[in-house]
Design an enzyme around this catalytic site. Structure first.
Site, mmCIF file in Angstrom:
data_model
loop_
_atom_site.group_PDB
_atom_site.id
_atom_site.type_symbol
_atom_site.label_atom_id
_atom_site.label_comp_id
_atom_site.label_asym_id
_atom_site.label_seq_id
_atom_site.Cartn_x
_atom_site.Cartn_y
_atom_site.Cartn_z
ATOM 1 N N HIS A 9 40.040 32.426 49.320
ATOM 2 C CA HIS A 9 39.531 33.632 49.983
ATOM 3 C C HIS A 9 38.296 33.246 50.799
ATOM 4 O O HIS A 9 37.398 32.571 50.280
ATOM 5 C CB HIS A 9 39.118 34.689 48.958
ATOM 6 C CG HIS A 9 40.217 35.145 48.064
ATOM 7 N ND1 HIS A 9 40.980 36.266 48.313
ATOM 8 C CD2 HIS A 9 40.700 34.628 46.896
ATOM 9 C CE1 HIS A 9 41.876 36.421 47.358
ATOM 10 N NE2 HIS A 9 41.729 35.445 46.478
ATOM 11 N N HIS A 40 44.980 28.096 47.436
ATOM 12 C CA HIS A 40 44.652 29.510 47.187
ATOM 13 C C HIS A 40 43.169 29.708 47.472
ATOM 14 O O HIS A 40 42.318 29.295 46.691
ATOM 15 C CB HIS A 40 44.955 29.894 45.738
ATOM 16 C CG HIS A 40 44.806 31.355 45.464
ATOM 17 N ND1 HIS A 40 45.767 32.077 44.805
ATOM 18 C CD2 HIS A 40 43.828 32.245 45.768
ATOM 19 C CE1 HIS A 40 45.388 33.339 44.704
ATOM 20 N NE2 HIS A 40 44.194 33.459 45.279
ATOM 21 N N LYS A 46 52.163 37.119 50.477
ATOM 22 C CA LYS A 46 51.477 37.274 49.191
ATOM 23 C C LYS A 46 51.855 38.598 48.553
ATOM 24 O O LYS A 46 51.727 39.658 49.171
ATOM 25 C CB LYS A 46 49.960 37.204 49.383
ATOM 26 C CG LYS A 46 49.152 37.376 48.088
ATOM 27 C CD LYS A 46 49.464 36.280 47.079
ATOM 28 C CE LYS A 46 48.700 36.496 45.765
ATOM 29 N NZ LYS A 46 47.317 36.022 45.839
ATOM 30 N N HIS A 76 47.201 31.045 40.368
ATOM 31 C CA HIS A 76 46.136 31.099 39.364
ATOM 32 C C HIS A 76 46.657 31.480 37.978
ATOM 33 O O HIS A 76 46.212 32.451 37.372
ATOM 34 C CB HIS A 76 45.010 32.037 39.796
ATOM 35 C CG HIS A 76 45.417 33.373 40.340
ATOM 36 N ND1 HIS A 76 46.335 34.195 39.728
ATOM 37 C CD2 HIS A 76 45.022 34.035 41.453
ATOM 38 C CE1 HIS A 76 46.480 35.301 40.424
ATOM 39 N NE2 HIS A 76 45.707 35.222 41.478
#
Length: 392
Positions: free
Chosen positions: A64, A62, A147, A222
Site C-alpha cells: 500500500h 503486496h 483484488k 497475508h
C-alpha cells in the site's frame, strides 16, 4: 538454482549486534517447516557465521502506498530495496477501472527517485459490478491482477464484494485470461469471531469458488493461520500465498505488551503462537508456493493512535532486514532468496530480476518515525535494533 552469495567473517554471526527486543520478548521461535508432499520444497542451509548475504533483488507482492504527498513520501522506501511491487487498489474512491489504474501508476512513477528502476505493478479492485469486459481491458493494459476485498474486511473495503456470485462472470474471464485473483481471505459476518475469520473464509468462500472456477489463479494474501498455510501447501499449483514480516514474527500478545499497542494492529489481526509458528514454517521451509508480500500499510500516527485506530503496519523501510532476521532465527538464510526473489515472479508468470541486493549483518536502529504528508508514520519496530541492514 540457488544464486545466493553468502560471505563469512571470522566472527560468530551472533556477535556485534544486539537482538531485537521485539523478538526476545516473545517465546523462542519454534519452526516447523514441514509441508504436504504436494508442496514442492527446496531446502538450503547457510553456513554459520554469515555476515554478508547477496541475493537477486526482491519484489514486494503486496504493498500500500496511498496517494498524494503521503504516497510521494513512502514510495522511495520501497524503491530503495525492491524492483517491483504489487500495488493495492483500495484508495478512496477505489481503483476499479484500467484508466484509473494507469493514472495511479503514473503518479507512483513520478514519486520514484531518479536512477531507481522500481516498477509498480497495478491491480484493480473487484466489485459486485466488475464485468468480463473490465477483465479483458485490464489484461490488454498489462494489469496482472484483481483484488478481492469482502465488503468491510479492512481499510477502505466498503466497496468490496458482497456475494461472489455477483462477479462470477468476471472471475471466469480471469481464469480464461490468466489474470490473478488476490484475496483478502476473511469473512465479515458479525457472528464469526475475529480470530476465526480466515479459517471460515477458506471453508465457506474459497473452496467453493475454486470448485466452480478450478483454473482461477489465486493468491491468498497475508496469510495468518495454520489453516491457511496447510490449505495453500496442499492446494493445486494455481494457489499461492504471500507472507508478511509481522505474521512471521509476532503473535497476538504483541498487541497487548504492557499496554495496548496500536502500531501492532493490522488486518488480518495477529493470531495465536501456534499460527505464527505455522506461518514462519511456511515462509522458511522452501515451498515455492509462498512468497514475500509485506502488506506495508502506512497510516498517519494520529490515525493509528485514536479511539478507532486504523489497521496496518508500515514495514517498507526495514522489511528486508526484518525478513533476514526471521530467516536467520529459523536457520534458513539460504532459503531467503527463493522466498523474496524467485517464488513471486514465478507464480505471477513474470521474469525474475537480474540485479542484486546485499544485506549485511550490521545492526541498525529503526527510526522512530518517517514523514508522511503533513503528519508522520511510525514504522514496524520503531526505535528498536534490527541485526541486519541493506548495504548502501
Amino acid at each position: 538454482m540457488m544464486q545466493t552469495s553468502l560471505r563469512c567473517s571470522g566472527r560468530s554471526a551472533g556477535r556485534g549486534a544486539a537482538a531485537s527486543p521485539a523478538l526476545t520478548s516473545a517465546r523462542p521461535l519454534s519452526v516447523r517447516p514441514s509441508a504436504p508432499a504436494s508442496a514442492t520444497a527446496v531446502h538450503a542451509a547457510a553456513p554459520a557465521g554469515v555476515q554478508t548475504l547477496t541475493i537477486t533483488r526482491p519484489d514486494d507482492w503486496h504493498l500500500h502506498v496511498r496517494d498524494g504527498q503521503p504516497m510521494r513520501d513512502v514510495v522511495p522506501h520501497t524503491a530503495a530495496h525492491f524492483a517491483r511491487a504489487i500495488i493495492m487498489p483500495n484508495l478512496v474512491p477505489p481503483v476499479t477501472t484500467t484508466k484509473a489504474a494507469l493514472e495511479y501508476k503514473q503518479r507512483i512513477e513520478a514519486a520514484v527517485p531518479p536512477g531507481s528502476n522500481f516498477t509498480p505493478l497495478m491491480t484493480l479492485y473487484l466489485t459486485d459490478r466488475t464485468t468480463p469486459e473490465d477483465v479483458y481491458a485490464a489484461k490488454a493494459a498489462g494489469i496482472p491482477a484483481f483484488k478481492l476485498y469482502p465488503a468491510g474486511a479492512t481499510t477502505n473495503s466498503d466497496s468490496g464484494v458482497t456475494d461472489l456470485k455477483k462477479p462470477m462472470a468476471a472471475l471466469k474471464a480471469m481464469a480464461e485470461t490468466g489474470t490473478l485473483l488476490l484475496v483478502h481471505g476473511e469473512v465479515t459476518d458479525a457472528e464469526v469471531d475475529m480470530f476465526d475469520r480466515e479459517a471460515v473464509f477458506i471453508k465457506t468462500k474459497l473452496v467453493p469458488l475454486l470448485e466452480q472456477v478450478p483454473n482461477l489463479r489465486v493468491v491468498m494474501e497475508h496469510i495468518t493461520t495454520k489453516d491457511a498455510a496447510d490449505f495453500v501447501a496442499s492446494a493445486p499449483a494455481n494457489v499461492g500465498a504471500s507472507i508478511t514480516p509481522q505474521h512471521m514474527l509476532l503473535n497476538r500478545n504483541a498487541l497487548f505488551a504492557k499496554g495496548l499497542r496500536p502500531h501492532n494492529y493490522c488486518l488480518p489481526i495477529l493470531k495465536r503462537e501456534k499460527h505464527r509458528e505455522a506461518i514462519m514454517g511456511a515462509a522458511v521451509g522452501g515451498s515455492r508456493k509462498f512468497f514475500l508480500g509485506t502488506d506495508s500499510a502506512p497510516h498517519a500516527k494520529h490515525a493509528k493512535e485514536s479511539s478507532c485506530g486504523c489497521a496496518g503496519m508500515y514495514s517498507a523501510p526495514v522489511a528486508m532486514a526484518i525478513y533476514a532476521t526471521a530467516f536467520e532465527k529459523a536457520g534458513a538464510l539460504g532459503n531467503l532468496e527463493a522466498f523474496a526473489s524467485f517464488n513471486g515472479p514465478d507464480f505471477y508468470g513474470l521474469p525474475r530480476n537480474t540485479d542484486k541486493l546485499t544485506l549485511v549483518r550490521s545492526a541498525q536502529r529503526v527510526p522512530d518515525s518517517f514523514r508522511f504528508g503533513d503528519s508522520e508514520v511510525i514504522p514496524m519496530w520503531a526505535g528498536e535494533e534490527v541485526p541486519w541492514s541493506v548495504a548502501a
